[in-house]
Design an enzyme around this catalytic site. Structure first.
Site, PDB file in Angstrom:
ATOM      1  N   CYS B  21       0.958  -1.013  -0.074  1.00 25.24           N
ATOM      2  CA  CYS B  21       0.042  -0.037   0.087  1.00 25.24           C
ATOM      3  C   CYS B  21       0.684   1.289  -0.120  1.00 25.24           C
ATOM      4  O   CYS B  21       2.200   1.314   0.396  1.00 25.24           O
ATOM      5  CB  CYS B  21      -1.216  -0.049   1.630  1.00 25.24           C
ATOM      6  SG  CYS B  21      -0.203   0.104   3.115  1.00 25.24           S
ATOM      7  N   CYS B  24       2.668   2.423   3.641  1.00 25.64           N
ATOM      8  CA  CYS B  24       4.322   1.122   3.612  1.00 25.64           C
ATOM      9  C   CYS B  24       5.550   1.651   2.913  1.00 25.64           C
ATOM     10  O   CYS B  24       6.509   1.595   3.139  1.00 25.64           O
ATOM     11  CB  CYS B  24       3.905  -0.278   3.210  1.00 25.64           C
ATOM     12  SG  CYS B  24       2.558  -0.798   4.851  1.00 25.64           S
ATOM     13  N   CYS B 113      -2.668  -4.633   1.381  1.00 23.30           N
ATOM     14  CA  CYS B 113      -1.384  -4.430   1.278  1.00 23.30           C
ATOM     15  C   CYS B 113      -0.748  -5.523   1.746  1.00 23.30           C
ATOM     16  O   CYS B 113      -0.981  -6.753   3.219  1.00 23.30           O
ATOM     17  CB  CYS B 113      -0.656  -3.290   2.920  1.00 23.30           C
ATOM     18  SG  CYS B 113       0.593  -2.752   2.052  1.00 23.30           S
ATOM     19  N   CYS B 116       1.532  -3.984   5.431  1.00 24.11           N
ATOM     20  CA  CYS B 116       0.907  -4.230   6.702  1.00 24.11           C
ATOM     21  C   CYS B 116      -0.611  -4.400   6.986  1.00 24.11           C
ATOM     22  O   CYS B 116      -1.526  -4.543   7.911  1.00 24.11           O
ATOM     23  CB  CYS B 116       0.222  -2.569   7.199  1.00 24.11           C
ATOM     24  SG  CYS B 116      -0.547  -2.359   5.447  1.00 24.11           S
ATOM     25  N   ASP B 348      -6.660  -8.358  65.429  1.00 24.67           N
ATOM     26  CA  ASP B 348      -7.499  -9.346  65.387  1.00 24.67           C
ATOM     27  C   ASP B 348      -8.999  -9.166  65.612  1.00 24.67           C
ATOM     28  O   ASP B 348      -8.706  -7.591  65.527  1.00 24.67           O
ATOM     29  CB  ASP B 348      -6.591 -10.415  66.920  1.00 24.67           C
ATOM     30  CG  ASP B 348      -6.030 -11.162  67.396  1.00 24.67           C
ATOM     31  OD1 ASP B 348      -5.360 -10.890  68.159  1.00 24.67           O
ATOM     32  OD2 ASP B 348      -4.739 -11.272  65.524  1.00 24.67           O
TER      33      ASP B 348
END
Lengths: 151, 533
Positions: B21, B24, B113, B116, B348
């Protein structure tokens, strides 16, 4: 022997009717050495605990006792020797060293400061162990019967 | 408009053809301008295609400019295409066929793509942003900023490497210098694109340190097995972890990619990678707020209330607890998932906590509400106090995580004062106990009390009783006030615990003593800060 138990911890003490607690007896010697290789004094207990709300407690190395395991041998001045047995199954946490330095404690305060040992049963067994013990009342009935049959 | 230098042309050409793509591709060309990535996908695609076309046109017009330095001439080699053309500079010019440009266009239109897997495509679009924001808004959190964290499937790292190796190989084949290695990271580019969009929809800024986290997990089952070849190449990177389902964690894959040799990688994986059929799935969109801490001091007025729930074998032994009485209201107001209660020591079940009370802190995990004014905290404190007469709280306030350390210090270092009601077997007169008042810094040796031996290790602890003050009541009772070191077992100091705490009140008075009542009068820790009423 008597077992006092709370939160699974058991304290082994001499029972009221034990010969050593009858008048006239003087303790000569208390010995935690059971055999050549086994001394209850050399019981090593190490524990790990997490500093949070959930505790992970492991006892490593502590000697495991069965009902008939001897805890100590006590000899009285009149030549008699008595072996005190564990009476319950579990890990030996500690033996009372105070009675070694002060044997009179055993006779003066047998159910408090003169205790013999502290034993921790396995988690799975603790309920059945406490249920298998006699209550104070039941113990007294047994003693009555014993005395009755003797006479 | 993209302003890619000429040297990037072969990279663009190769990747576009392979189905990468535009965003990228920009990453692989080391384009650092955030703004550029935010341009719509279509525009970027057009840009790149223009870029390639322009070069084609330049070649077509065969502009043989002698003045151009040789590096400007790019030698393009297509294995499929035919003859070399030598220009008079000696550089080999190859005309990329028109067919190639078209093929690149077609293969990248509508394709997922190959690097990615759609993260920088579909998952940057307004639709996805809307989806995320819908989830955030419906979860009803209070926040003033956000951090967006993304979990990517490990095979993305593999594909990134494959694409890069493909590029390097191509440059080598063309006799061109290897490009710089500082590719823009996918996650970084993704955040450049999506942060402004999320920020605008949610109305708050993105901040790396924000306590409010929006997280998305991406998965791509179609290509999950692509990592497996790494296990044969670098077996020692993949140790079977006990709880993890897959051994191919992101970390393990990245480690293996660092180790594996280029030749081995090229043998096992297509470079550049092939186009997948499907997009990634956005599996989970989750929101989480960092924990908030509420501190205060509590008083306990009941002798029948444990500090934490008392449950044995699934059976509750005593109703309620300090922890539950406090947490009930806080959980409701802060709308948290869960809480962690801690305090500076404990008492306690049968011991009251008087005076200023005991410091405590409540961690509220993943709270939906985090902002409270001082007035609101006061009202919350009042609500807790109105709801029960067994406990009361004071100084209720929000604190930081670091402040909790102050409280824990108090547990180990600070003194406490107590009041104990003591019984003796043999009679006592005032004179018999008066000497206790004069004893200072009394050293005790306490073996682990029998009553806690089942959950604490056997040990001997030395503790100090700093001061004592007694109040005679009658021949068998007196009240003792004492100030002690932290970690002292008071009950055992009184009754002696089978002689395992020495000295003890019994031994000091030469009688048998027992404790009837115990109160904590003060816990001497000056935290949390006292609030004005």
């Amino acid at each position: 022997c008597i077992v006092l138990s709370f939160c699974r911890i058991c304290v082994i003490t001499l029972a009221e009717a034990h010969p050593l607690l009858q008048s006239g007896k003087t303790i000569k010697n208390i010995n935690y050495q059971i055999s050549a290789n086994c001394s209850r004094l050399q019981n090593k207990v190490s524990g790990k605990s997490k500093r949070t709300c959930l505790f992970v407690f492991q006892i490593q190395g502590a000697q495991f006792l069965t009902e008939l395991a001897p805890l100590c041998r006590i000899s009285s001045s009149d030549g008699e020797e008595y072996t005190i047995y564990s009476c319950i199954r579990g890990r030996l946490i500690e033996v009372n060293e105070n009675i070694l330095s002060n044997p009179a404690l055993l006779q003066e305060k047998p159910s408090t400061e003169g205790y013999i040992a502290v034993v921790l049963p396995k988690f799975e067994e603790s309920k059945s162990i406490t249920q298998g013990l006699l209550t104070q009342k039941e113990y007294e009935e047994v003693l009555l019967k014993r005395r009755g049959s003797a006479s | 408009m993209s302003s890619l230098p000429e040297k990037d042309r072969p990279i663009v050409q190769l990747l576009l053809k392979a189905g990468t793509c535009p965003r990228c591709i920009l990453r692989f060309c080391c384009v650092g301008s955030q703004v550029l990535y935010r341009h719509p996908h279509k525009d970027l695609m057009k840009d790149l295609q223009e870029f390639l076309k322009n070069s084609q046109e330049k070649e077509d017009t065969a502009c043989l400019d002698v003045a151009d330095p040789p590096c400007k001439r790019i030698r393009l080699e297509h294995r499929e295409e035919g003859a070399d053309d030598l220009n008079h500079n000696g550089a080999i010019l190859q005309l990329p066929s028109a067919g190639d440009g078209n093929a690149a266009r077609e293969s990248s239109a509508g394709n997922v793509c190959n690097v990615c897997l759609g993260v920088l495509q579909e998952f940057c679009e307004a639709d996805f942003v809307k989806k995320v924001c819908q989830k955030v808004n419906s979860a009803d959190y209070q926040f003033t900023s956000f951090v967006f964290s993304v979990s990517l499937p490990p095979q993305l790292s593999v594909r990134e490497r494959a694409a890069w190796l493909g590029v390097k190989q191509q440059m080598r084949n063309l006799g061109l210098p290897l490009p710089k290695d500082d590719i823009v990271q996918l996650k970084e580019a993704y955040k450049w694109i999506i942060h402004p969009q999320l920020s605008e929809e949610l109305g708050v800024p993105a901040d790396g340190k924000s306590l409010f986290e929006v997280s998305v997990v991406f998965a791509h089952p179609e290509t999950d097995e692509e990592c497996h070849f790494l296990a044969t190449a670098c077996p020692d990177c993949f140790k079977p972890a006990k709880n993890k389902q897959s051994v191919f964690t992101r970390m393990a894959v990245i480690k293996a990619l660092e180790k594996i040799k280029e030749e081995d990688f090229l043998k096992h994986f297509p470079c550049p990678p092939s186009s997948p059929k499907n997009l990634c799935d956005a599996l989970e969109i989750q929101c989480n707020n960092g924990a908030v801490f509420v501190a205060g001091r509590y008083n306990k007025y009941s002798r029948n209330l444990p500090q934490t729930p008392w449950i044995i074998d699934g059976e509750r032994k005593l109703e309620s607890s300090v922890e539950e009485l406090i947490s009930e209201h806080l959980m409701a107001e802060f709308k948290a998932d869960s809480f962690n209660f801690s305090s500076s020591g404990r008492e306690d079940v049968d011991v009251r906590t008087l005076g200023n009370g005991r410091p405590f802190a409540m961690e509220l995990v993943n709270p939906r509400r985090i902002h409270f004014t001082a007035e609101e905290m006061r009202r919350l404190q009042q609500a807790i106090n109105d709801s029960s007469d067994k406990i009361q709280v004071r100084d209720l306030q929000l604190v930081t995580r670091e402040a909790i350390g102050r409280m824990k210090e108090g547990e180990e270092e600070k003194t406490k004062t107590y009041s104990a009601l003591i019984w003796t077997d043999k009679a006592i007169q005032r004179e018999d106990i008066a000497f206790l008042d004069d004893i200072k810094e009394l050293k005790l040796d306490q073996k682990t009390p029998l009553r806690v031996l089942h959950r604490r290790p056997l040990a001997v602890r030395c503790r100090l009783i700093h001061t004592m003050k007694c109040e005679y009541i009658d021949e068998h009772h007196f009240r003792l006030r004492l100030k002690t070191q932290a970690g002292t077992y008071i009950k055992e100091f009184v009754h002696g615990d089978f002689g395992r705490t020495k000295p003890n009140i019994g031994s000091l008075l030469n009688r048998t003593a027992d404790i009837l009542e115990l109160d904590v009068e003060s816990v001497d820790v000056d935290w949390p800060p006292t609030l004005a009423e």
